[in-house]
Design a protein around this motif. Structure first.
Motif, PDB file in Angstrom:
ATOM      1  N   MET A   1       0.837  -1.206   0.000  1.00  0.00           N
ATOM      2  CA  MET A   1       0.000   0.000   0.000  1.00  0.00           C
ATOM      3  C   MET A   1       0.871   1.256   0.000  1.00  0.00           C
ATOM      4  SD  MET A   1      -3.102  -1.126  -0.137  1.00  0.00           S
ATOM      5  CE  MET A   1      -4.059   0.331   0.269  1.00  0.00           C
ATOM      6  N   GLY A   2       1.943   1.218   0.800  1.00  0.00           N
ATOM      7  CA  GLY A   2       2.822   2.377   0.885  1.00  0.00           C
ATOM      8  C   GLY A   2       3.595   2.634  -0.390  1.00  0.00           C
ATOM      9  N   ASP A   3       4.040   1.576  -1.038  1.00  0.00           N
ATOM     10  CA  ASP A   3       4.767   1.763  -2.297  1.00  0.00           C
ATOM     11  C   ASP A   3       3.842   2.244  -3.409  1.00  0.00           C
ATOM     12  OD1 ASP A   3       7.166   1.141  -1.181  1.00  0.00           O
ATOM     13  OD2 ASP A   3       7.342  -0.859  -2.051  1.00  0.00           O
ATOM     14  N   ASN A   4       2.600   1.773  -3.396  1.00  0.00           N
ATOM     15  CA  ASN A   4       1.637   2.266  -4.389  1.00  0.00           C
ATOM     16  C   ASN A   4       1.454   3.767  -4.278  1.00  0.00           C
ATOM     17  OD1 ASN A   4       1.011  -0.216  -5.585  1.00  0.00           O
ATOM     18  ND2 ASN A   4      -0.678  -0.625  -4.191  1.00  0.00           N
ATOM     19  N   THR A   5       1.205   4.247  -3.059  1.00  0.00           N
ATOM     20  CA  THR A   5       0.961   5.678  -2.875  1.00  0.00           C
ATOM     21  C   THR A   5       2.225   6.497  -3.076  1.00  0.00           C
ATOM     22  OG1 THR A   5       1.194   5.362  -0.470  1.00  0.00           O
ATOM     23  CG2 THR A   5      -1.044   5.367  -1.380  1.00  0.00           C
ATOM     24  N   HIS A  10       4.454  10.438  -6.442  1.00  0.00           N
ATOM     25  CA  HIS A  10       5.533  11.125  -7.160  1.00  0.00           C
ATOM     26  C   HIS A  10       5.150  11.369  -8.612  1.00  0.00           C
ATOM     27  CE1 HIS A  10       9.692  12.417  -7.907  1.00  0.00           C
ATOM     28  NE2 HIS A  10       9.528  11.846  -9.083  1.00  0.00           N
ATOM     29  N   ARG A  11       4.549  10.373  -9.225  1.00  0.00           N
ATOM     30  CA  ARG A  11       4.118  10.533 -10.616  1.00  0.00           C
ATOM     31  C   ARG A  11       3.183  11.741 -10.762  1.00  0.00           C
ATOM     32  NH1 ARG A  11       7.493   8.854 -13.738  1.00  0.00           N
ATOM     33  NH2 ARG A  11       7.554   6.708 -14.497  1.00  0.00           N
ATOM     34  N   VAL A  12       2.184  11.818  -9.893  1.00  0.00           N
ATOM     35  CA  VAL A  12       1.220  12.914  -9.976  1.00  0.00           C
ATOM     36  C   VAL A  12       1.893  14.250  -9.703  1.00  0.00           C
ATOM     37  CG1 VAL A  12      -0.903  13.864  -8.998  1.00  0.00           C
ATOM     38  CG2 VAL A  12      -0.709  11.402  -9.364  1.00  0.00           C
ATOM     39  N   ASP A  34      -1.790  14.202  -0.683  1.00  0.00           N
ATOM     40  CA  ASP A  34      -2.565  13.200   0.049  1.00  0.00           C
ATOM     41  C   ASP A  34      -1.888  11.835  -0.026  1.00  0.00           C
ATOM     42  OD1 ASP A  34      -4.508  15.047   0.744  1.00  0.00           O
ATOM     43  OD2 ASP A  34      -5.902  14.446  -0.853  1.00  0.00           O
ATOM     44  N   LEU A  35      -1.458  11.457  -1.219  1.00  0.00           N
ATOM     45  CA  LEU A  35      -0.841  10.145  -1.414  1.00  0.00           C
ATOM     46  C   LEU A  35       0.482  10.038  -0.659  1.00  0.00           C
ATOM     47  CD1 LEU A  35      -1.585   9.627  -5.221  1.00  0.00           C
ATOM     48  CD2 LEU A  35      -2.664   8.432  -3.293  1.00  0.00           C
ATOM     49  N   ALA A  71       2.198  -1.771  -7.463  1.00  0.00           N
ATOM     50  CA  ALA A  71       1.557  -2.286  -8.675  1.00  0.00           C
ATOM     51  C   ALA A  71       2.156  -1.587  -9.892  1.00  0.00           C
ATOM     52  CB  ALA A  71       0.059  -2.031  -8.611  1.00  0.00           C
ATOM     53  N   LEU A  72       2.287  -2.313 -10.980  1.00  0.00           N
ATOM     54  CA  LEU A  72       2.883  -1.766 -12.198  1.00  0.00           C
ATOM     55  C   LEU A  72       2.100  -0.567 -12.732  1.00  0.00           C
ATOM     56  CD1 LEU A  72       3.734  -5.122 -14.019  1.00  0.00           C
ATOM     57  CD2 LEU A  72       5.327  -3.627 -12.803  1.00  0.00           C
ATOM     58  N   LEU A  73       0.803  -0.539 -12.479  1.00  0.00           N
ATOM     59  CA  LEU A  73      -0.025   0.574 -12.940  1.00  0.00           C
ATOM     60  C   LEU A  73       0.501   1.907 -12.407  1.00  0.00           C
ATOM     61  CD1 LEU A  73      -2.672   1.637 -14.294  1.00  0.00           C
ATOM     62  CD2 LEU A  73      -3.787   1.278 -12.074  1.00  0.00           C
ATOM     63  N   CYS A  74       0.939   1.923 -11.167  1.00  0.00           N
ATOM     64  CA  CYS A  74       1.343   3.179 -10.521  1.00  0.00           C
ATOM     65  C   CYS A  74       2.589   3.793 -11.146  1.00  0.00           C
ATOM     66  CB  CYS A  74       1.582   2.946  -9.034  1.00  0.00           C
ATOM     67  SG  CYS A  74       0.134   2.365  -8.136  1.00  0.00           S
ATOM     68  N   GLU A  75       3.453   2.981 -11.699  1.00  0.00           N
ATOM     69  CA  GLU A  75       4.710   3.512 -12.230  1.00  0.00           C
ATOM     70  C   GLU A  75       4.634   3.903 -13.705  1.00  0.00           C
ATOM     71  OE1 GLU A  75       7.300  -0.502 -13.161  1.00  0.00           O
ATOM     72  OE2 GLU A  75       6.588  -0.197 -11.095  1.00  0.00           O
TER      73      GLU A  75
END
Length: 240
Positions: A1-5, A10-12, A34-35, A71-75
């Motif tokens: 959960m922490g790595d996803n956020t 960072h991406r956002v 927030d993330l 998750a790969l989606l986040c990166e």
């Protein structure tokens, strides 16, 4: 959960100062904040559980690519504004469903973090869904871009619902839900938004995987970490 956020936050944040309009710039920056705030809670807890003296900052800035469990989606890269908002919507919808389930965790700390995060993510999901609908059902150009974004990102959605032996152990102890049981709710909400946005869900259910376990990441994460971690790597333990 922490790595996803952490990774998605960072991406956002990369949109800060360069978003299409001022209102979107502010909204995206607030979403990123927030993330990152949620990251501090999750990684802070992870450091405590690990018991090796690493806090949230150490886990964020002193791990290499293969140690991340997002998750790969986040990166995936931001692309254009449409791709960013489609990625955000897909993640937000999963994120909110997952947090609501975690709010009932047998672990009080996990339940507390989830309950706090639900309030923020509810807004994230409403905003990203409204944006996907507005752009999908907008001009011919915006519709085309949103469909292209959905087609590109769809293969990364399935990983969010793949369970492994760690998930099974957490389910047995009442710590977390079985990811596979969340798919029906996700699909229901997704289908409603895509219908309103006049977008077509891809028929192929192929799913890239490996990010959650650390077995495989895309090349995008390594490039992102060079930007995110360079200061701490150059000046270890620096404070200001």
């Amino acid at each position: 959960m922490g790595d996803n956020t952490l990774v998605l936050g960072h991406r956002v944040s990369e949109w800060c100062g360069v978003a299409p309009v001022l209102e979107e710039d502010i909204a995206l920056a607030n979403t990123a904040l927030d993330l990152i705030g949620q990251t501090q809670l999750w990684l802070g807890m992870a450091g405590e559980v690990e018991g090796k003296g690493r806090d949230a900052d150490k886990l964020a800035f002193h791990r290499d690519v293969w140690d991340f469990r997002n998750a790969l989606l986040c990166e995936q890269p931001n692309g254009d504004f449409g791709q960013t908002m489609m990625r955000q919507f897909l993640f937000d919808t999963w994120h909110l469903i997952t947090l609501k389930a975690l709010a009932g965790s047998s672990n009080e700390q996990i339940a507390g973090i989830a309950e706090k995060s639900v309030k923020e993510v509810t807004y994230h999901q409403e905003r990203s869904a409204d944006t996907v609908i507005g752009l999908g059902d907008g001009t011919e150009e915006s519709h085309m871009r949103m469909q292209k974004a959905l087609d590109r990102l769809w293969p990364y959605v399935g990983e969010l619902f793949i369970a492994d032996e760690i998930d099974a152990a957490m389910v047995e102890q009442g710590i977390a839900p079985d990811p596979t049981t969340l798919r029906a709710s996700f699909d229901s909400q997704l289908d409603a938004v895509l219908a309103a946005a006049t977008l077509t869900k891809p028929a192929d259910d192929f799913a890239h995987k490996g990010g959650k376990t650390g077995a495989r990441h895309t090349e995008h994460l390594g490039h992102m970490l060079t930007q995110m971690q360079w200061l701490q790597r150059a000046y270890p333990d620096a404070t200001w």
